[in-house]
Motif scaffolding. Sequence first.
Motif, PDB file in Angstrom:
ATOM      1  N   ARG A  26       0.657  -1.042   0.073  1.00  0.00           N
ATOM      2  CA  ARG A  26      -0.105   0.069   0.026  1.00  0.00           C
ATOM      3  C   ARG A  26       0.893   1.342  -0.121  1.00  0.00           C
ATOM      4  O   ARG A  26       0.803   2.359  -0.764  1.00  0.00           O
ATOM      5  CB  ARG A  26      -0.986  -0.029   1.256  1.00  0.00           C
ATOM      6  CG  ARG A  26      -2.142  -0.910   1.182  1.00  0.00           C
ATOM      7  CD  ARG A  26      -3.184  -0.560   2.292  1.00  0.00           C
ATOM      8  NE  ARG A  26      -2.594  -0.419   3.627  1.00  0.00           N
ATOM      9  CZ  ARG A  26      -2.222  -1.425   4.411  1.00  0.00           C
ATOM     10  NH1 ARG A  26      -2.820  -2.868   4.041  1.00  0.00           N
ATOM     11  NH2 ARG A  26      -1.866  -1.367   5.638  1.00  0.00           N
ATOM     12  N   PHE A  27       2.024   1.221   0.950  1.00  0.00           N
ATOM     13  CA  PHE A  27       2.777   2.493   0.999  1.00  0.00           C
ATOM     14  C   PHE A  27       3.625   2.712  -0.349  1.00  0.00           C
ATOM     15  O   PHE A  27       3.500   3.952  -0.672  1.00  0.00           O
ATOM     16  CB  PHE A  27       3.911   1.976   2.145  1.00  0.00           C
ATOM     17  CG  PHE A  27       4.849   3.160   2.427  1.00  0.00           C
ATOM     18  CD1 PHE A  27       4.550   4.363   2.934  1.00  0.00           C
ATOM     19  CD2 PHE A  27       6.004   3.046   1.597  1.00  0.00           C
ATOM     20  CE1 PHE A  27       5.292   5.437   3.392  1.00  0.00           C
ATOM     21  CE2 PHE A  27       6.974   4.267   2.116  1.00  0.00           C
ATOM     22  CZ  PHE A  27       6.580   5.308   2.695  1.00  0.00           C
ATOM     23  N   SER A  28       4.033   1.690  -0.977  1.00  0.00           N
ATOM     24  CA  SER A  28       4.904   1.903  -2.238  1.00  0.00           C
ATOM     25  C   SER A  28       3.896   2.356  -3.349  1.00  0.00           C
ATOM     26  O   SER A  28       4.337   2.830  -4.342  1.00  0.00           O
ATOM     27  CB  SER A  28       5.565   0.656  -2.795  1.00  0.00           C
ATOM     28  OG  SER A  28       4.749  -0.089  -2.906  1.00  0.00           O
ATOM     29  N   LYS A  29       2.490   2.512  -3.399  1.00  0.00           N
ATOM     30  CA  LYS A  29       1.625   2.474  -4.460  1.00  0.00           C
ATOM     31  C   LYS A  29       0.925   3.938  -4.177  1.00  0.00           C
ATOM     32  O   LYS A  29       0.153   4.491  -4.998  1.00  0.00           O
ATOM     33  CB  LYS A  29       0.442   1.421  -4.544  1.00  0.00           C
ATOM     34  CG  LYS A  29       1.039  -0.103  -5.275  1.00  0.00           C
ATOM     35  CD  LYS A  29      -0.027  -0.758  -5.366  1.00  0.00           C
ATOM     36  CE  LYS A  29       0.296  -2.231  -5.878  1.00  0.00           C
ATOM     37  NZ  LYS A  29      -0.530  -3.149  -5.863  1.00  0.00           N
ATOM     38  N   LYS A  30       1.446   4.521  -3.106  1.00  0.00           N
ATOM     39  CA  LYS A  30       0.848   5.987  -3.028  1.00  0.00           C
ATOM     40  C   LYS A  30       1.163   6.677  -4.153  1.00  0.00           C
ATOM     41  O   LYS A  30       2.417   6.957  -4.575  1.00  0.00           O
ATOM     42  CB  LYS A  30       1.402   6.537  -1.692  1.00  0.00           C
ATOM     43  CG  LYS A  30       0.497   5.958  -0.442  1.00  0.00           C
ATOM     44  CD  LYS A  30       1.234   6.489   0.979  1.00  0.00           C
ATOM     45  CE  LYS A  30       0.293   5.880   2.046  1.00  0.00           C
ATOM     46  NZ  LYS A  30       0.753   6.509   3.562  1.00  0.00           N
ATOM     47  N   ARG A  31       0.274   7.732  -4.490  1.00  0.00           N
ATOM     48  CA  ARG A  31       0.536   8.514  -5.678  1.00  0.00           C
ATOM     49  C   ARG A  31       1.947   9.315  -5.680  1.00  0.00           C
ATOM     50  O   ARG A  31       2.538   9.845  -6.561  1.00  0.00           O
ATOM     51  CB  ARG A  31      -0.692   9.485  -6.081  1.00  0.00           C
ATOM     52  CG  ARG A  31      -1.665   8.516  -6.653  1.00  0.00           C
ATOM     53  CD  ARG A  31      -2.943   9.252  -6.982  1.00  0.00           C
ATOM     54  NE  ARG A  31      -2.831  10.241  -7.798  1.00  0.00           N
ATOM     55  CZ  ARG A  31      -2.734  10.389  -8.987  1.00  0.00           C
ATOM     56  NH1 ARG A  31      -2.838   9.184  -9.780  1.00  0.00           N
ATOM     57  NH2 ARG A  31      -2.380  11.440  -9.814  1.00  0.00           N
ATOM     58  N   GLN A  32       2.242   9.747  -4.196  1.00  0.00           N
ATOM     59  CA  GLN A  32       3.174  10.663  -4.174  1.00  0.00           C
ATOM     60  C   GLN A  32       4.396   9.960  -4.597  1.00  0.00           C
ATOM     61  O   GLN A  32       5.522  10.955  -4.778  1.00  0.00           O
ATOM     62  CB  GLN A  32       3.263  11.091  -2.624  1.00  0.00           C
ATOM     63  CG  GLN A  32       3.939   9.714  -1.740  1.00  0.00           C
ATOM     64  CD  GLN A  32       3.586  10.153  -0.277  1.00  0.00           C
ATOM     65  OE1 GLN A  32       2.103  10.404   0.125  1.00  0.00           O
ATOM     66  NE2 GLN A  32       4.447   9.909   0.599  1.00  0.00           N
ATOM     67  N   TRP A  33       4.642   8.849  -4.810  1.00  0.00           N
ATOM     68  CA  TRP A  33       5.801   8.217  -4.966  1.00  0.00           C
ATOM     69  C   TRP A  33       6.147   7.925  -6.403  1.00  0.00           C
ATOM     70  O   TRP A  33       7.364   7.668  -7.003  1.00  0.00           O
ATOM     71  CB  TRP A  33       5.956   6.881  -4.401  1.00  0.00           C
ATOM     72  CG  TRP A  33       6.016   6.760  -2.766  1.00  0.00           C
ATOM     73  CD1 TRP A  33       5.297   6.176  -2.073  1.00  0.00           C
ATOM     74  CD2 TRP A  33       7.135   7.186  -1.966  1.00  0.00           C
ATOM     75  NE1 TRP A  33       5.598   6.354  -0.683  1.00  0.00           N
ATOM     76  CE2 TRP A  33       6.781   7.166  -0.722  1.00  0.00           C
ATOM     77  CE3 TRP A  33       8.238   8.201  -2.246  1.00  0.00           C
ATOM     78  CZ2 TRP A  33       7.425   7.515   0.355  1.00  0.00           C
ATOM     79  CZ3 TRP A  33       8.916   8.332  -1.290  1.00  0.00           C
ATOM     80  CH2 TRP A  33       8.473   8.205   0.257  1.00  0.00           C
ATOM     81  N   ILE A  34       5.144   7.915  -7.114  1.00  0.00           N
ATOM     82  CA  ILE A  34       5.118   7.688  -8.652  1.00  0.00           C
ATOM     83  C   ILE A  34       6.290   8.533  -9.264  1.00  0.00           C
ATOM     84  O   ILE A  34       7.095   7.896 -10.067  1.00  0.00           O
ATOM     85  CB  ILE A  34       3.890   7.809  -9.446  1.00  0.00           C
ATOM     86  CG1 ILE A  34       2.843   6.878  -8.755  1.00  0.00           C
ATOM     87  CG2 ILE A  34       3.854   7.895 -10.832  1.00  0.00           C
ATOM     88  CD1 ILE A  34       1.226   6.923  -9.499  1.00  0.00           C
ATOM     89  N   PRO A  35       6.110   9.990  -9.150  1.00  0.00           N
ATOM     90  CA  PRO A  35       7.163  10.696 -10.048  1.00  0.00           C
ATOM     91  C   PRO A  35       8.811  10.498  -9.504  1.00  0.00           C
ATOM     92  O   PRO A  35       9.607  10.338 -10.244  1.00  0.00           O
ATOM     93  CB  PRO A  35       6.525  11.924  -9.945  1.00  0.00           C
ATOM     94  CG  PRO A  35       5.748  12.202  -8.696  1.00  0.00           C
ATOM     95  CD  PRO A  35       5.244  10.891  -8.794  1.00  0.00           C
ATOM     96  N   LEU A  36       8.609  10.045  -8.183  1.00  0.00           N
ATOM     97  CA  LEU A  36       9.916   9.949  -7.471  1.00  0.00           C
ATOM     98  C   LEU A  36      10.419   8.652  -8.091  1.00  0.00           C
ATOM     99  O   LEU A  36      11.824   8.605  -8.184  1.00  0.00           O
ATOM    100  CB  LEU A  36       9.908   9.939  -5.995  1.00  0.00           C
ATOM    101  CG  LEU A  36       9.467  11.374  -5.237  1.00  0.00           C
ATOM    102  CD1 LEU A  36       9.241  11.346  -4.029  1.00  0.00           C
ATOM    103  CD2 LEU A  36      10.420  12.486  -5.927  1.00  0.00           C
ATOM    104  N   ILE A  37       9.760   7.542  -7.839  1.00  0.00           N
ATOM    105  CA  ILE A  37      10.403   6.212  -8.493  1.00  0.00           C
ATOM    106  C   ILE A  37      10.416   6.352  -9.801  1.00  0.00           C
ATOM    107  O   ILE A  37      11.357   5.659 -10.368  1.00  0.00           O
ATOM    108  CB  ILE A  37       9.159   5.248  -8.161  1.00  0.00           C
ATOM    109  CG1 ILE A  37       9.079   4.986  -6.436  1.00  0.00           C
ATOM    110  CG2 ILE A  37       9.437   3.893  -8.867  1.00  0.00           C
ATOM    111  CD1 ILE A  37       7.635   3.975  -6.061  1.00  0.00           C
TER     112      ILE A  37
END
Length: 359
Positions: free
Chosen positions: A283-294
């Motif tokens: 759940r944590f890794s799929k948070k939208r805040q991570w998408i551009p950073l990943i």
Amino acid sequence: MTRDLTQSAIDRQNILNNSQAIDSIQTKLGLSGLNYNDEYKFTTKMVMDFYEVSRATISRYIVNHQEELSHNGYQVLKGQRLKEFKSLFGHLIAPHDDSSQSITDDTLSDQVIDNQYLSRIKALAVFNFRAVLNLGMLLTESEKAKQVRSLLLDVVIDTINKRIGGSTKYINQREEDFLIAIAREPIYRKEFTSALSQHLEMGPVKYSIYTDAIYNAIFKENAKEYKAILRLEEKDNPRDTMYADVLKLIASFEIGLADEMKEEATRIGRKLSPSELNLLIDRFSKKRQWIPLIEDARAKMASRDYGLRNIIHQRLQNYIGALSHDDYTRFLGDRSKDLIDRVLENPQLIDVFKRLKDR
């Protein structure tokens, strides 16, 4: 890894964005043109003569690869710039064999050109040195272009080796942000391992398992796979070879997960089971805040390792792109430095330097 410059736009652009390699190849080729606005310009006739191909061949490649060639310095002069260019180099421009055609190109001659002819030129195609090399990386009909491609690949390898002393294992450490990122790494790492210790019901193996879980979430490889791809030794710490952007993202994941684990364990009133932590990480890794950073971290790892280390991360292959001029400056140019030079500028980080060297 064999690189076919005629087929790979990424490999071509990686070379053309490496200003140190371009400067070296220009010296080796001894190729100079018409000095216009502090840059050598080459007419199509000059390029034809250099690569020993026909005008029709040059024209075909320009049509088929115009966007790439234009990006790297090919242009058609018009208006005021053309007028200025003609005033400087008009005496070198001679008519086409068929002057009844619309004139968009030129030939070289020692003839004196009458003003009537020059006035009829409404557009003039010129290449800069990068565009000349770009064309040479595309031309399959020219033996001279084949020789230039071979020389380019040799010069690129030689440029990197001279700058870093051979091995690219720690080329990431030449980046100015690396030392700060690696200095902070143990602080964030300790928060994560402490959270695992306090809030996860599992034996000591949990530290490596959930470190791998973070690596997989960010760049789709566990520590063992990463070390194999970079051909690291067993004693090598993977993080010592990672780029600053990746280290920062790992740190964000570690402290963020530490907080999430604490909150969840407090909510349920006990330690988490491995299955519960797995769900939490998902759940944590799929948070939208991570998408551009990943996405950014994957692109930088894949592209830099391909361009600088000659390494392909198979699971990140779709993220490989050309390195920018800034990337080359960051790791090979004026902004790059040996780790010891960075420490001399920041004596307070001497303990970090010793820790890296002791690993």
